[in-house]
Scaffold this motif. Structure first.
Motif, mmCIF file in Angstrom:
data_model
loop_
_atom_site.group_PDB
_atom_site.id
_atom_site.type_symbol
_atom_site.label_atom_id
_atom_site.label_comp_id
_atom_site.label_asym_id
_atom_site.label_seq_id
_atom_site.Cartn_x
_atom_site.Cartn_y
_atom_site.Cartn_z
ATOM 1 N N ASP A 80 37.039 -72.549 19.736
ATOM 2 C CA ASP A 80 37.021 -71.681 20.972
ATOM 3 C C ASP A 80 37.882 -70.569 20.992
ATOM 4 N N PRO A 81 37.529 -69.609 21.701
ATOM 5 C CA PRO A 81 38.372 -68.329 21.658
ATOM 6 C C PRO A 81 39.766 -68.684 22.246
ATOM 7 N N THR A 82 40.730 -67.832 22.065
ATOM 8 C CA THR A 82 42.024 -68.103 22.382
ATOM 9 C C THR A 82 42.366 -66.972 23.630
ATOM 10 N N LEU A 83 42.799 -67.090 24.745
ATOM 11 C CA LEU A 83 43.251 -66.077 25.914
ATOM 12 C C LEU A 83 44.701 -65.879 25.532
ATOM 13 N N LYS A 84 45.051 -64.409 25.519
ATOM 14 C CA LYS A 84 46.280 -64.197 25.333
ATOM 15 C C LYS A 84 46.900 -63.321 26.632
ATOM 16 N N ALA A 85 48.129 -63.366 27.056
ATOM 17 C CA ALA A 85 48.675 -62.506 28.112
ATOM 18 C C ALA A 85 49.873 -62.555 27.736
ATOM 19 N N GLY A 86 50.739 -61.221 28.255
ATOM 20 C CA GLY A 86 52.186 -61.222 27.917
ATOM 21 C C GLY A 86 52.393 -59.814 28.550
ATOM 22 N N ILE A 87 53.842 -59.506 28.336
ATOM 23 C CA ILE A 87 54.428 -58.175 28.769
ATOM 24 C C ILE A 87 55.121 -57.653 27.637
ATOM 25 N N ARG A 108 51.584 -54.449 30.275
ATOM 26 C CA ARG A 108 51.144 -55.869 30.831
ATOM 27 C C ARG A 108 49.663 -56.041 30.060
ATOM 28 N N SER A 109 49.647 -56.982 29.146
ATOM 29 C CA SER A 109 48.735 -57.039 28.239
ATOM 30 C C SER A 109 48.025 -58.455 28.381
ATOM 31 N N ILE A 110 46.424 -58.358 28.453
ATOM 32 C CA ILE A 110 45.648 -59.489 28.438
ATOM 33 C C ILE A 110 44.664 -59.350 27.189
ATOM 34 N N GLY A 111 44.430 -60.273 26.515
ATOM 35 C CA GLY A 111 43.684 -60.298 25.208
ATOM 36 C C GLY A 111 42.657 -61.441 25.089
ATOM 37 N N VAL A 112 41.801 -61.280 24.218
ATOM 38 C CA VAL A 112 40.842 -62.592 23.778
ATOM 39 C C VAL A 112 40.785 -62.610 22.097
ATOM 40 N N MET A 113 41.344 -63.619 21.375
ATOM 41 C CA MET A 113 41.168 -63.594 20.093
ATOM 42 C C MET A 113 39.883 -64.613 19.603
ATOM 43 N N GLN A 114 39.122 -64.256 18.698
ATOM 44 C CA GLN A 114 38.157 -65.194 18.317
ATOM 45 C C GLN A 114 38.239 -65.428 16.699
ATOM 46 N N GLU A 115 38.347 -66.629 16.434
ATOM 47 C CA GLU A 115 38.138 -66.803 14.905
ATOM 48 C C GLU A 115 36.812 -66.886 14.402
ATOM 49 N N PHE A 116 36.062 -66.313 13.468
ATOM 50 C CA PHE A 116 34.790 -66.381 13.213
ATOM 51 C C PHE A 116 34.600 -67.126 11.780
ATOM 52 N N THR A 117 34.466 -68.436 12.164
ATOM 53 C CA THR A 117 34.066 -69.565 10.859
ATOM 54 C C THR A 117 32.938 -69.145 10.061
ATOM 55 N N ARG A 118 32.901 -69.133 8.927
ATOM 56 C CA ARG A 118 31.545 -68.969 8.207
ATOM 57 C C ARG A 118 30.603 -69.908 8.348
ATOM 58 N N ALA A 119 29.442 -69.440 8.400
ATOM 59 C CA ALA A 119 28.339 -70.120 8.910
ATOM 60 C C ALA A 119 28.241 -71.557 7.800
ATOM 61 N N ASP A 120 28.385 -71.218 6.434
ATOM 62 C CA ASP A 120 28.220 -72.125 5.483
ATOM 63 C C ASP A 120 29.688 -73.130 5.611
#
Length: 441
Positions: A80-87, A108-120
């Motif tokens: 699942d992607p991770t939602l980030k928010a902060g100052i 004031r920051s808001i962001g999204v982080m996604q881990e791309f696990t390898r298909a294999d």
């Protein structure tokens, strides 16, 4: 007057019709009772079906397989992607303290982080749960084989315990007749009083053994109820054919390749191999990407940030390689255990087959020689006693010996039936298997 006579004359023709109706109802009730009696008989096949329907172990393994398949689908997806928010860079002193807009560095920051696990790697994790589902299904087959074997053993136990009880009841009735004969001989001056007491003692001994047989029958019924629930005390059906088993001693290794316990161990080996594949895939790191939007005061420009994260596997020799070596060692452990278990099961099956065939030969010897000889001895002793050429003690000894031989024959038949159940249900009923006949001299 005429009306009265006509009414009386109308009754006789109706009586045959009423009798026919009653007879038809009686016949229908008799057929219905016979049909209900046939339906109430508890055959071995019916007991196996009831035990399978009642078992919760089978449904538990089905649920375990379903859970593993659901996890296989989940393991194949991206995290699942991770939602980030902060100052960021908020002033805490001076004129601009705690202001979100006056300092140019405050954001004031808001962001999204996604881990791309390898298909294999995701495929390896999904395959691991698929192998676990296969292991659960194999465990279900093992539970079914054990269920059928234990249910059949309990059914056969009760069947032969009832046969022992019937034998003792018949012998008790015959021994009671001997009491009357001994009393008559004593009153007629043709026998001793000790013979009458000996006859009563023989009946008392049979009744004591009958009480033990009643207890064993009740225990067998309780054990059968453990598997099929209510209805375990219903009359049993006919004895199934125990002269053949679904194993071929000439090709026993191939036959036992389908043994559920060996199949479970093979599936566990597959799970261990899938975990080794995951450890192999873990030697390649996964990347994470982060996108962030930062808002500043109205006098300043907003900003966008992109971050890339990569784990540094700087010590693969002592971490990832060690983990992979451990998983491969588990695979070898599972393989060695399965091979050893295969040898053990083959040896046990051969030993049970030999004992089962030997018992069949012994049963033939009981039927052809031992029981007929014991019966003839009892008849000869009884004829001699009736002819006043032999004492009653000889009749009682012969009858006691005949009872012991017949009971021993039933015990041997029970042991043989237990072996048959163990051999016949090594693999659950429904799998293809050959039959091997018993050796008869």
């Amino acid at each position: 007057m005429f009306i009265t006579l006509s009414r009386r004359a109308a009754w006789p023709p109706r009586r045959p019709r009423l009798q026919r109706t009653i007879l038809a109802l009686a016949l229908a009730a008799a057929f219905l009772a016979a049909d209900l009696h046939a339906q109430e008989s508890l055959t071995l096949e019916r007991a196996l079906s009831l035990a399978q329907d009642r078992s919760r172990q089978l449904s538990a393994q089905d649920s375990a397989a379903s859970a593993a398949r659901e996890m296989a689908v989940a393991a194949g997806q991206l995290p699942d992607p991770t939602l980030k928010a902060g100052i960021n860079n908020l002033p805490v002193n001076g004129e601009d303290r705690f202001s979100l807009t006056r300092d140019f560095m405050t954001m004031r920051s808001i962001g999204v982080m996604q881990e791309f696990t390898r298909a294999d790697k995701r495929e390896a994790r999904s395959a691991r749960y698929e192998r676990e589902a296969d292991s659960a299904l194999a465990a279900r087959e093992l539970a079914l084989a054990n269920l059928q074997r234990d249910t059949a053993s309990a059914w056969l136990e009760r069947y032969y315990r009832e046969r022992v009880r019937e034998l003792l009841m018949n012998q008790r009735d015959e021994a009671r007749l001997q009491i009357d004969a001994a009393d008559a001989a004593y009153r007629g001056g043709r026998g001793a009083q000790a013979d009458a007491f000996a006859a009563r003692s023989a009946v008392a001994q049979i009744e004591d053994r009958l009480a033990e047989a009643d207890r064993q029958t009740a225990t067998a019924t309780t054990q059968l109820a453990r598997w099929i629930g209510q209805g375990a005390d219903r009359p049993l059906g006919s004895l199934p054919n125990t002269d053949t088993v679904r194993l071929n001693q000439a090709d026993l290794d191939a036959e036992l390749a389908h043994h559920p316990q060996l199949t479970v161990m093979a599936r566990q080996e597959d799970v261990a191999r899938a975990e080794a594949d995951i450890a192999q895939a873990n030697k390649k790191a996964d990347w994470s990407v982060e996108l962030m939007y930062s808002q500043r005061g109205s006098s300043y420009s907003n900003m966008v940030s992109v971050n890339l994260s990569v784990p540094l596997q700087w010590d693969q020799r002592n971490r990832q390689d060690r983990e992979l070596a451990a998983k491969l060692a588990v695979v070898e452990q599972r393989r060695a255990e399965r091979e050893e278990a295969t040898r053990e099961h083959v040896a046990e099956a051969r030993a049970m087959l030999q004992e089962w065939r030997s018992n069949r030969e012994r049963l033939t010897r009981y039927d052809d020689a031992l029981i007929p000889l014991a019966t003839e001895r009892t008849r000869a002793a009884l004829a001699a006693y009736r002819g006043s050429t032999a004492p009653l003690a000889g009749v009682l000894d012969a009858r006691r010996a005949e009872i012991d031989i017949r009971i021993e024959r039933l015990r041997l038949a029970l042991d043989t039936a237990r072996l048959w159940a163990q051999l016949n249900y090594l693999v659950p009923v429904g799998h293809a298997a050959t039959t091997v006949p018993a050796i008869r001299p």
